[in-house]
Scaffold this motif. Structure first.
Motif, PDB file in Angstrom:
ATOM      1  N   LEU A  91     -21.528  16.882   0.678  1.00 24.08           N
ATOM      2  CA  LEU A  91     -20.408  15.945   0.585  1.00 24.08           C
ATOM      3  C   LEU A  91     -19.609  16.174  -0.691  1.00 24.08           C
ATOM      4  CD1 LEU A  91     -19.504  13.723   2.435  1.00 24.08           C
ATOM      5  CD2 LEU A  91     -20.922  12.117   1.160  1.00 24.08           C
ATOM      6  N   ARG A 134     -19.945  11.691   6.675  1.00 23.93           N
ATOM      7  CA  ARG A 134     -20.424  10.600   5.817  1.00 23.93           C
ATOM      8  C   ARG A 134     -21.332   9.667   6.611  1.00 23.93           C
ATOM      9  NH1 ARG A 134     -16.954  10.169   0.838  1.00 23.93           N
ATOM     10  NH2 ARG A 134     -18.145   8.297   0.375  1.00 23.93           N
ATOM     11  N   THR A 151     -21.956   4.859   2.139  1.00 23.13           N
ATOM     12  CA  THR A 151     -22.304   6.270   2.306  1.00 23.13           C
ATOM     13  C   THR A 151     -22.616   6.921   0.958  1.00 23.13           C
ATOM     14  OG1 THR A 151     -19.939   6.748   2.358  1.00 23.13           O
ATOM     15  CG2 THR A 151     -21.075   6.646   4.454  1.00 23.13           C
TER      16      THR A 151
END
Lengths: 286, 431, 362
Positions: A210, A141, A13
């Motif tokens: 993220l 993710r 990821t």
């Protein structure tokens, strides 16, 4: 075993974000043989623009699209104003874009401050899902991994299946010959610069969802995308994917084994690849 | 042509040799090129003008440090009817000169030298970051005729270097954890704690202060992850937290802390957290990241009290702070520390009547004699010119409207500096 | 191979020799008198004088590589930093004497440069740029983490300026002259190497590696040699850095420090071995005083940097020549070599001429 799979998934990821940033860089280099050192700046700017749009509208997709468009346009302007004239002088282009990066970094600091922000995304998606063999895993993710794979496939199709793509490929092989066949290489160059910058801006929104956005991340992502394209081979989209996966996995594995030296080992990977294959894994000998 | 070049080289070598000769000649102590005093640097006795050079971060990730420093100085100067540029303290005219740094030791060195040698300041005030602080103490050792008052740099070692002209009016980063180890073990009942901390000097001291107290109380450290500063992906680190741990110590700051907390939410951490002094400060909590689920319930220690803290002096300070330009909604740790350090300096100037004679002896004596009821409790000085202070234990709670805030849970009074400079440790410090 | 433009040399360059030399000597005389000319020597000598000198020395190693090898290296500050760490480690951790520490530092820096060269010499110019940038960051992150060797972010201190016997560096003036002498020596060394057969071969390789390879030259070995030599020059700068700062910590080799060297080289003129010192002076003045008139130091630096690249690629060192070029064009109304274009020099160009014009670029 479970931990190993988990760490592998983390590496993949992370690689997804690296790939998105590096693909723009490798695309520009592939056609134009110049390297833009403002690429990390495009990443961070994209992230900030996405952050503002999402904060105002609450729509993540709109933020990603807006950021890509805005950063792409800015890249186009920079190309037309500063780079076009010196296109054949790769060193000077690298240095000019470095100057752009210096200015961009400073202005972003002045505008957005030194504290970290993050692009918001719906709370409904902030959940873990059950992944076989791993257990609970953050959905976001996995989604980013999916986005990155889709972008990668689209890019490959675009390069390999469209007329514009064939021009780009021809340009990669021999830009002078391509120009001789009546293609307006200048427009193609501008378009590629737009696309490459837009990818960095898009990556900024994805990465900024993220991870935090703050000054310094521009340098970090520039370095990682350089490492990714050096490892994978400059100018190759599949190379960028392979490079990103390698860098992502190596950095996560070393984070388990020797956290202190995670960064050093990641860069050592690049040195090893260069020592064995100076043009990178998928790069063509030049 | 070649001959010409050779000739040029010969003459150049001769010049070079001449330089060396001149230089060796200059080595005699009579002429060290630095004896001419900078104006104002060596003010005569009874002079009533003092220039204070302020170092604060104006670039880099702590760029807001300068605004916070000016806000703090503005509050302190307003009490004497002055502003951030100067005031009359009794008969003494106090001038302020500011230099911004980027938080690195290299810039701090350059700017400190500029203030002392070019501007000719009498007193240095600052810096913000620990890296800068350690280098400024080294510099202070080389200019004994200038008095240094620390801003907010907190490495333990700074007041243990023997710099007679260096004063710190707040706790070091180990002291900031004072009382938290006992509280975690006895009141919270944590027996095993897993530690995640950044790999540099501040967390060594900060975590060292916490764990030495926690271990002494009988607690156990069941693992340490020292991560590089700037780590933004904590998924793999989080996966390593053992299932039987009672709590997780988060020795991270700024963006790293925000990343960890945000990812702890999505990774489903259900362990209580113990925060390092900068893990859950106001800047982290006011960010846009969704960290509530992870951050609420985190206990931490530091020099700044919780949001519900209320004493007359503290309330006055907060109200005055809010009037300053570019102020945050509530004073950050930097504003609190800069204020707590600058006010005693002004008091000492007042007490010593601006007398800088005899190597600023009167001023330094007055600084050492500080006994002041600051907004955050009584401040006195120990023999190393390091403050003895009160420390606050706070807990992150959800305030009105869901915004995160902090609640005061305990107060440790009269916290003194230890003598241990902590290094990276595994398990309990020193084990 | 394209590389950053060095100013094209006018045909009359021989005639420039004398004024050039005279200007050079005047500048040198000013540099020697500098400590006695300034009003606050304790500020001006370290913050402007010594800083300009070490910035210049490190940038000179970059310029040498660019000019004679055609490679742009962003690792020169890193090499200097390694040398600085070497001196500090020998002094602080091993407790060695100053001379031994200095030699140790120089060896560390040069050896590191040799190892970088082994990896990097086979790569093409633009790869070399990226590779050296990345390698610099590897060392930075290592220096910031390796507590056992570098003491991580705390760094190694104190490294007092030593008494070398012939020269007591603890004295500020002496230290300044020590740095000045080092700068002059580095310059002479660079020129000497450039005129040697080794230097001539390097320039041949720069312009046409294939031809030189066909002539039997081991292209790689020459490049490794040149990079190693440049690392030695940078290492000398590193020794001055560590004594200037009395300590070494990761901020010596961070990205900003790396860029500083590049900025110095570009502003000074990336083809000129002496222009770097002008660049060094400009940058150290900016670092010290830009805050008096702007909060946005980096933006200002970036703008100057881009402006130089766009309009005066030969930097400060080339401005005189550029003005002359414009004048010539106006006067003669005939096509003269435009300075803005990248230069492709024929490999056979005699390099003595390049060197004699060197002084005129100041």
């Amino acid at each position: 075993m479970e931990q190993f799979l988990l760490v592998t998934l983390n590496g993949l990821t992370l690689a997804a974000v690296y790939f998105l940033v590096a693909s723009g860089l490798t695309l520009i280099f592939g056609l134009m043989r110049v390297i833009t050192l403002a690429h990390g700046t495009s990443y961070l700017l994209g992230g900030y623009i996405g952050y503002v749009i999402v904060r105002e509208t609450g729509n993540w997709a709109l933020g990603a699209l807006g950021a890509a468009l805005a950063v792409g346009l800015l890249g186009l302007v920079i190309h037309q104003l500063l780079i076009r004239k010196f296109q054949d002088d790769d060193m000077r282009v690298a240095l000019i874009t470095l100057g752009v990066a210096l200015i961009g970094t400073d202005l972003m600091l002045a505008t957005f401050g030194g504290t970290a922000t993050q692009v918001a995304f719906p709370a409904a998606l902030q959940i873990g899902v059950n992944v076989p063999g791993v257990g609970q895993y953050p959905l976001i993710r996995l989604m980013i991994l999916g986005i990155s794979i889709v972008v990668g496939i689209l890019l490959s199709l675009f390069i390999n299946r469209t007329r514009f793509g064939s021009i780009v490929r021809a340009g990669v092989d021999d830009s002078q010959m391509t120009a001789a066949t009546g293609v307006n290489v200048r427009i193609v160059f501008g378009a590629i610069f737009f696309l490459g910058s837009a990818l960095a801006g898009f990556a900024g929104v994805v990465g900024g969802t993220l991870f935090p956005l703050l000054p310094g991340q521009d340098g970090t992502y520039l370095l990682f995308s350089l490492v990714v394209v050096i490892v994978g081979g400059m100018g190759s989209i599949p190379g960028a994917a392979i490079g990103a996966v390698l860098v992502g996995l190596v950095s996560q594995y070393t984070l388990v084994i020797a956290p202190t030296y995670a960064l050093v080992v990641t860069f050592a990977l690049m040195v090893v690849v260069l020592a064995i294959r100076p043009q990178g894994i998928m790069g063509r000998a030049v | 042509m070649t001959l010409k070049t050779k000739k040029g080289m010969l003459s150049a070598i001769a010049v070079c040799a001449a330089i060396v000769l001149t230089a060796t000649g200059c080595s005699s102590p009579a002429n060290d090129g630095g004896t001419s005093p900078a104006p104002g640097g060596e003010a005569p006795a009874g002079s009533n003008e003092i220039t204070i050079g302020v170092l604060a971060t104006a670039e880099g990730n702590l760029a807001f440090g300068m605004d916070e420093a000016k806000a703090a100085i503005g509050v302190a100067m307003a009490a004497y009817g002055g502003d951030v540029d100067g005031a009359m303290i009794g008969d003494t005219k106090v001038n302020l000169v500011y230099e911004g740094t980027d938080g690195t030791s290299a810039t701090a060195q350059t700017k400190a030298k500029k203030l002392v040698e070019n501007t000719g300041v009498d007193v240095m005030f600052g810096p913000v970051s620990g890296d800068e602080g350690e280098t400024i103490v080294q510099y202070a050792l080389t200019v004994p005729d200038v008095t240094f008052v620390n801003g907010s740099a907190s490495p333990v070692s700074m007041t243990l270097e023997g710099a007679e002209n260096f004063f710190r009016f707040h706790g070091d980063s180990a002291m900031w954890m004072g009382g938290l180890g006992d509280y975690a073990f006895k009141d919270k009942g944590y027996k095993k704690i897993y530690s995640i901390a950044e790999d540099y000097s501040f967390p060594y001291d900060n975590a060292g202060g916490f764990f030495s107290e926690f271990c002494a109380a009988g607690g156990e450290v069941n693992g340490n992850s020292w991560v590089p500063v700037g780590t933004t992906d904590y998924a793999t680190i989080i996966a390593q937290i053992p299932a039987d741990t009672d709590a997780v110590y988060v020795g991270l700051g700024g963006a790293d802390a925000a990343s960890f907390l945000a990812q702890a939410v999505t990774a489903g951490i259900n362990k209580p957290l113990v925060g390092g002094s900068i893990a859950v400060d106001t800047t982290a909590l006011s960010g846009d990241s969704n960290i509530a689920a992870a951050a609420v319930g985190t206990i931490t220690g530091g020099p700044v009290p919780g949001a519900d803290f209320s004493t007359p002096t503290w309330d006055t300070f907060v109200a005055d702070y809010a009037k300053q330009p570019n102020a945050f909604p509530s004073p950050s740790i930097f504003a609190v520390l800069y204020y707590n350090s600058f006010a005693p300096l002004l008091q000492a100037i007042e007490a010593s009547k601006g007398d800088l004679s005899d190597n600023q002896a009167a001023l330094r004596a007055a600084l050492s004699a500080t006994d002041w009821a600051s907004p955050t409790g009584q401040i006195t000085m120990d023999a190393n010119r390091q403050a003895i202070v009160d420390n606050f234990l706070t807990e992150v709670v959800e305030g009105d409207g869901g915004a995160l805030t902090t609640k005061n849970i305990n107060e440790a009074t009269g916290v003194k500096q230890g003598t241990v400079v902590y290094q990276r440790f595994d398990g309990c410090p020193g084990s | 191979m394209t590389r950053l433009a060095t100013p094209t040399r006018s045909e009359k360059s021989r005639g420039w020799l004398r004024p050039g030399l005279i200007i050079g000597l005047i500048v040198l005389a000013l540099a020697i008198a500098f400590p006695h000319l300034v009003d606050r020597p304790k500020f001006w000598i370290p913050n402007i004088g010594i800083k300009s000198l070490w910035l210049g020395i490190v940038a000179m190693s970059l310029v040498f590589l660019n000019r004679y090898v055609g490679l742009l290296s962003l690792a020169q500050m890193t090499i200097a930093g390694m040398s600085a760490y070497g001196v500090a480690y020998a002094t602080v951790t091993l407790g060695l004497s100053p001379w031994v520490s200095i030699v140790f530092g120089l060896m560390i820096g040069t050896l590191a440069g040799y190892l970088v060269a082994l990896v990097a010499a086979r790569t093409k110019a633009i790869y070399f740029l990226m590779l050296t940038l990345a390698l610099g960051q590897v060392f930075y992150s290592w220096a910031a983490q390796a507590v056992d060797v570098t003491n991580a972010s705390r760094g190694l201190y104190p490294v007092p300026r030593p008494d070398l016997g012939v020269m007591n560096l603890a004295d500020l003036n002496s230290f300044y002259y020590f740095a000045l002498a080092a700068a002059v020596l580095c310059y002479l060394l660079c020129r000497y190497v450039a005129t040697s057969s080794f230097g001539l071969a390097l320039q041949g390789i720069r312009d046409s590696p294939e031809r030189m390879s066909a002539l039997g030259y081991n292209v790689n070995r020459y490049r490794v040699g040149a990079i190693t030599f440049a690392s030695f020059i940078a290492s000398i700068g590193g020794v001055i850095v560590v004594f200037d700062r009395n300590q070494v910590d990761p901020s010596v080799v961070n990205l900003n420090a790396t860029l500083d060297i590049l900025i110095v080289a570009v502003i000074g003129g990336i083809g000129s071995l002496l222009g770097v010192f002008a660049g060094g002076v400009v940058l150290s003045l900016l670092l010290n005083f830009s805050q008096d008139f702007t909060d946005r130091y980096m933006t200002l630096t970036g703008l100057v940097f881009i402006a130089v690249l766009l309009f005066a690629p030969a930097g400060l060192a080339g401005i005189g020549k550029q003005v002359q070029g414009v004048k010539d064009r106006v006067l003669r109304k005939k096509k003269s070599a435009p300075v803005l274009e990248p230069v492709q020099e024929p490999p056979t160009k005699p390099s003595e001429e390049e060197l004699t014009t060197e002084g005129t670029q100041r």
